[in-house]
Design a protein around this motif. Structure first.
Motif, PDB file in Angstrom:
ATOM      1  N   LYS A  67      30.347  52.604  42.846  1.00  0.00           N
ATOM      2  CA  LYS A  67      31.598  52.449  42.096  1.00  0.00           C
ATOM      3  C   LYS A  67      32.042  50.985  42.066  1.00  0.00           C
ATOM      4  O   LYS A  67      32.429  50.459  41.031  1.00  0.00           O
ATOM      5  CB  LYS A  67      32.692  53.301  42.744  1.00  0.00           C
ATOM      6  N   ALA A  68      32.006  50.339  43.211  1.00  0.00           N
ATOM      7  CA  ALA A  68      32.470  48.961  43.336  1.00  0.00           C
ATOM      8  C   ALA A  68      31.307  48.015  43.606  1.00  0.00           C
ATOM      9  O   ALA A  68      30.381  48.359  44.348  1.00  0.00           O
ATOM     10  CB  ALA A  68      33.486  48.850  44.478  1.00  0.00           C
ATOM     11  N   THR A  69      31.365  46.848  42.988  1.00  0.00           N
ATOM     12  CA  THR A  69      30.391  45.785  43.250  1.00  0.00           C
ATOM     13  C   THR A  69      31.153  44.509  43.576  1.00  0.00           C
ATOM     14  O   THR A  69      31.982  44.050  42.777  1.00  0.00           O
ATOM     15  CB  THR A  69      29.483  45.549  42.046  1.00  0.00           C
ATOM     16  N   LEU A  70      30.896  43.977  44.759  1.00  0.00           N
ATOM     17  CA  LEU A  70      31.586  42.769  45.213  1.00  0.00           C
ATOM     18  C   LEU A  70      30.681  41.553  45.061  1.00  0.00           C
ATOM     19  O   LEU A  70      29.502  41.600  45.425  1.00  0.00           O
ATOM     20  CB  LEU A  70      31.992  42.911  46.687  1.00  0.00           C
ATOM     21  N   THR A  71      31.253  40.496  44.521  1.00  0.00           N
ATOM     22  CA  THR A  71      30.546  39.233  44.387  1.00  0.00           C
ATOM     23  C   THR A  71      31.505  38.098  44.734  1.00  0.00           C
ATOM     24  O   THR A  71      32.713  38.310  44.880  1.00  0.00           O
ATOM     25  CB  THR A  71      30.013  39.025  42.959  1.00  0.00           C
ATOM     26  N   ALA A  72      30.929  36.908  44.876  1.00  0.00           N
ATOM     27  CA  ALA A  72      31.762  35.742  45.165  1.00  0.00           C
ATOM     28  C   ALA A  72      31.121  34.511  44.540  1.00  0.00           C
ATOM     29  O   ALA A  72      29.899  34.402  44.470  1.00  0.00           O
ATOM     30  CB  ALA A  72      31.929  35.551  46.669  1.00  0.00           C
ATOM     31  N   ASP A  73      31.973  33.588  44.093  1.00  0.00           N
ATOM     32  CA  ASP A  73      31.525  32.329  43.512  1.00  0.00           C
ATOM     33  C   ASP A  73      32.048  31.210  44.395  1.00  0.00           C
ATOM     34  O   ASP A  73      33.248  30.901  44.369  1.00  0.00           O
ATOM     35  CB  ASP A  73      32.064  32.214  42.091  1.00  0.00           C
ATOM     36  N   LYS A  74      31.147  30.627  45.156  1.00  0.00           N
ATOM     37  CA  LYS A  74      31.560  29.586  46.105  1.00  0.00           C
ATOM     38  C   LYS A  74      32.063  28.333  45.382  1.00  0.00           C
ATOM     39  O   LYS A  74      32.920  27.615  45.887  1.00  0.00           O
ATOM     40  CB  LYS A  74      30.394  29.235  47.035  1.00  0.00           C
ATOM     41  N   SER A  75      31.567  28.099  44.195  1.00  0.00           N
ATOM     42  CA  SER A  75      31.963  26.879  43.481  1.00  0.00           C
ATOM     43  C   SER A  75      33.422  26.922  43.028  1.00  0.00           C
ATOM     44  O   SER A  75      34.053  25.881  42.852  1.00  0.00           O
ATOM     45  CB  SER A  75      31.046  26.645  42.275  1.00  0.00           C
ATOM     46  N   SER A  76      33.940  28.111  42.836  1.00  0.00           N
ATOM     47  CA  SER A  76      35.331  28.241  42.379  1.00  0.00           C
ATOM     48  C   SER A  76      36.222  28.939  43.411  1.00  0.00           C
ATOM     49  O   SER A  76      37.385  29.243  43.115  1.00  0.00           O
ATOM     50  CB  SER A  76      35.390  29.016  41.065  1.00  0.00           C
ATOM     51  N   ASN A  77      35.687  29.186  44.590  1.00  0.00           N
ATOM     52  CA  ASN A  77      36.465  29.847  45.661  1.00  0.00           C
ATOM     53  C   ASN A  77      37.071  31.172  45.202  1.00  0.00           C
ATOM     54  O   ASN A  77      38.237  31.472  45.496  1.00  0.00           O
ATOM     55  CB  ASN A  77      37.581  28.921  46.176  1.00  0.00           C
ATOM     56  N   THR A  78      36.268  31.927  44.476  1.00  0.00           N
ATOM     57  CA  THR A  78      36.785  33.166  43.894  1.00  0.00           C
ATOM     58  C   THR A  78      35.899  34.351  44.264  1.00  0.00           C
ATOM     59  O   THR A  78      34.675  34.276  44.146  1.00  0.00           O
ATOM     60  CB  THR A  78      36.884  33.049  42.364  1.00  0.00           C
ATOM     61  N   ALA A  79      36.546  35.420  44.686  1.00  0.00           N
ATOM     62  CA  ALA A  79      35.863  36.686  44.937  1.00  0.00           C
ATOM     63  C   ALA A  79      36.138  37.629  43.770  1.00  0.00           C
ATOM     64  O   ALA A  79      37.211  37.563  43.155  1.00  0.00           O
ATOM     65  CB  ALA A  79      36.338  37.296  46.245  1.00  0.00           C
ATOM     66  N   TYR A  80      35.169  38.467  43.506  1.00  0.00           N
ATOM     67  CA  TYR A  80      35.286  39.403  42.384  1.00  0.00           C
ATOM     68  C   TYR A  80      34.959  40.822  42.852  1.00  0.00           C
ATOM     69  O   TYR A  80      34.157  41.025  43.759  1.00  0.00           O
ATOM     70  CB  TYR A  80      34.318  39.038  41.262  1.00  0.00           C
ATOM     71  N   MET A  81      35.595  41.776  42.171  1.00  0.00           N
ATOM     72  CA  MET A  81      35.215  43.170  42.341  1.00  0.00           C
ATOM     73  C   MET A  81      35.116  43.814  40.955  1.00  0.00           C
ATOM     74  O   MET A  81      36.046  43.724  40.156  1.00  0.00           O
ATOM     75  CB  MET A  81      36.211  43.950  43.186  1.00  0.00           C
ATOM     76  N   GLU A  82      33.980  44.435  40.723  1.00  0.00           N
ATOM     77  CA  GLU A  82      33.796  45.179  39.482  1.00  0.00           C
ATOM     78  C   GLU A  82      33.772  46.655  39.811  1.00  0.00           C
ATOM     79  O   GLU A  82      33.083  47.092  40.747  1.00  0.00           O
ATOM     80  CB  GLU A  82      32.504  44.778  38.774  1.00  0.00           C
TER      81      GLU A  82
END
Lengths: 118, 108
Positions: A67-82
């Motif tokens: 259901k959930a997929t977690l990712t992170a972008d170190k270059s923008s200090n942002t975490a994501y959840m889809e």
């Protein structure tokens, strides 16, 4: 000052997906993991999963696998959840929370309200 | 999964009164991994007590926590109007991390 700024509320159709963000500031992003937590209307809190941005490692509550997929972008200090294949059961507020020692949520974002409706 | 049974589910207290919330775990938890949060209406949760008994930054001294093993408690020594909120315990000891169902504190 530690801040977690989440993206805006979402209205989505059943069966669709939604991706939300959590932008961190005031600390070194890669020094801490990030939790994601669900709060259904008038209900309590459920842990969805955690991502360690430094090594891109995730752990999930079995209930939210697929259901959930977690990712992170170190270059923008942002975490994501889809969230995918949305149903009415996914209508809730979703929080990101910085993971301090002992898996505590020491700082929280303001939450994203997801409403699944046709 | 470790189930956290929180009681009572609601409390009505007078200003200045002492209130205590208990959180009982279905399996033993290291005290390092038991935390308490405060959630005011319409707001996000805020950490109050971490690792059973340590107050988070800026938290007044009227808030305290104790416990070990499967039994934990959270106390407000003298309730103030600003303490009206729902309080949750949480364990980070084993996946899935779980929360208690919450205790709603209201003022008389």
């Amino acid at each position: 000052e530690v801040k977690l700024q989440q993206s805006g509320d979402e209205l989505v159709r059943p069966g669709a997906s939604v991706k939300m963000s959590c932008k961190a500031s005031g600390y070194t992003f890669t020094d801490y993991a990030m939790h994601w937590v669900k709060q259904s209307p008038g209900q309590g809190l459920e842990w969805i999963g955690t991502i360690i941005p430094l090594i891109d490692t995730t752990s999930y509550n079995q209930k939210f696998k697929g259901k959930a997929t977690l990712t992170a972008d170190k270059s923008s200090n942002t975490a994501y959840m889809e969230l995918s294949r949305l149903t009415s059961e996914d209508s809730a507020v979703y929080y990101c929370a910085r993971s301090g020692d002992w898996e505590v949520g020491d700082y929280w974002g303001q939450g994203v309200m997801v409403t699944v409706s046709s | 999964a470790i189930v956290l049974n929180q009681s009572p589910s609601s409390i009505i207290a007078s200003q200045g009164e002492k209130v205590t919330i208990t959180c009982r775990a279905s399996s033993s938890i290291s005290s390092n991994y038991l935390h308490w949060y405060q959630q005011k209406p319409g707001a996000f949760p805020k950490l109050v007590i971490y690792s059973t008994s340590y107050r988070a930054s800026g938290v007044p001294s009227r808030f305290s926590g104790s416990g070990s093993g499967t039994s934990y408690s959270f106390t407000i020594s003298r309730v103030e109007a600003e303490d009206v909120a729902t309080y949750y315990c949480q364990q980070g000891s084993s996946n899935p991390y779980t929360f208690g169902a919450g205790t709603k504190l209201e003022l008389k």
